[in-house]
Scaffold this motif. Structure first.
Motif, PDB file in Angstrom:
ATOM      1  N   ALA A  54      30.974 -58.101   6.412  1.00  7.80           N
ATOM      2  CA  ALA A  54      29.943 -58.149   7.513  1.00  7.80           C
ATOM      3  C   ALA A  54      29.244 -56.599   7.445  1.00  7.80           C
ATOM      4  N   LYS A  55      30.171 -55.730   7.897  1.00 10.00           N
ATOM      5  CA  LYS A  55      29.794 -54.304   7.961  1.00 10.00           C
ATOM      6  C   LYS A  55      29.154 -53.767   6.748  1.00 10.00           C
ATOM      7  N   ARG A  56      29.653 -54.132   5.570  1.00 10.23           N
ATOM      8  CA  ARG A  56      28.902 -53.784   4.354  1.00 10.23           C
ATOM      9  C   ARG A  56      27.515 -54.549   4.266  1.00 10.23           C
ATOM     10  N   ARG A  57      27.449 -55.509   4.765  1.00  7.41           N
ATOM     11  CA  ARG A  57      25.992 -56.207   4.864  1.00  7.41           C
ATOM     12  C   ARG A  57      25.246 -55.671   5.617  1.00  7.41           C
ATOM     13  N   VAL A  58      25.614 -55.343   6.977  1.00  2.00           N
ATOM     14  CA  VAL A  58      24.573 -54.868   8.081  1.00  2.00           C
ATOM     15  C   VAL A  58      25.304 -53.527   8.413  1.00  2.00           C
ATOM     16  N   PRO A  59      24.932 -52.458   7.468  1.00  2.00           N
ATOM     17  CA  PRO A  59      25.417 -50.953   7.778  1.00  2.00           C
ATOM     18  C   PRO A  59      24.953 -50.457   9.034  1.00  2.00           C
ATOM     19  N   ASP A  60      25.747 -49.581   9.536  1.00  2.00           N
ATOM     20  CA  ASP A  60      25.333 -48.926  10.710  1.00  2.00           C
ATOM     21  C   ASP A  60      25.142 -49.735  11.992  1.00  2.00           C
ATOM     22  N   ALA A  61      25.813 -50.749  11.964  1.00  2.00           N
ATOM     23  CA  ALA A  61      25.694 -51.763  13.136  1.00  2.00           C
ATOM     24  C   ALA A  61      27.128 -51.832  13.794  1.00  2.00           C
ATOM     25  N   ASP A  62      27.402 -52.200  14.829  1.00  2.00           N
ATOM     26  CA  ASP A  62      28.832 -52.382  15.448  1.00  2.00           C
ATOM     27  C   ASP A  62      29.074 -53.804  15.782  1.00  2.00           C
ATOM     28  N   VAL A  63      30.297 -54.316  15.106  1.00  2.00           N
ATOM     29  CA  VAL A  63      30.684 -55.700  15.173  1.00  2.00           C
ATOM     30  C   VAL A  63      31.156 -55.758  16.737  1.00  2.00           C
ATOM     31  N   VAL A  64      30.506 -56.840  17.524  1.00  2.02           N
ATOM     32  CA  VAL A  64      30.741 -57.195  18.501  1.00  2.02           C
ATOM     33  C   VAL A  64      31.760 -58.393  18.909  1.00  2.02           C
ATOM     34  N   ARG A  65      31.496 -59.304  17.981  1.00  2.00           N
ATOM     35  CA  ARG A  65      32.361 -60.707  18.017  1.00  2.00           C
ATOM     36  C   ARG A  65      32.717 -61.221  16.585  1.00  2.00           C
TER      37      ARG A  65
END
Length: 104
Positions: A54-65
């Motif tokens: 998920a982090k690779r798909r949405v770079p520069d985002a913080d996973v919150v859940r």
């Protein structure tokens, strides 16, 4: 706790339709014990692998859940990520293959 309040406030500003779709996706999620059993049985990818995808798909985002949920007789990871511009992105990862199913 502050992060939870931030996420709730952001959901409120996203609009009712987006918030409802995110809530619907999380409605059939497994409790922690069942999630551990599914991972231990090796029928699904590890949660850390799903989060990294998920982090690779949405770079520069913080996973919150990150939750493991049932969807049409399969298990999917529903990962909520907070982008720098304040938008929440929902990434669904197939539990058995670890591949991205959708990004909203």
């Amino acid at each position: 706790m502050r992060l939870v309040c931030l996420v709730i406030a952001l959901w409120a500003t996203m609009g009712a339709a987006s918030a409802q779709s995110a809530t619907a996706a999380l409605a059939n999620c497994l409790p922690p014990r069942e999630m551990q059993e599914a991972v231990a049985s090796k029928s699904i990818v590890a949660p850390a692998a799903a989060v990294m995808t998920a982090k690779r798909r949405v770079p520069d985002a913080d996973v919150v859940r990150a939750s493991l949920c049932r969807s049409n007789d399969t298990l999917v990871y529903v990962i909520m990520a907070l982008q720098k511009d304040g938008r929440i992105v929902q990434v669904m990862i197939d539990g058995s293959s670890g591949r991205v199913k959708s990004v909203h």
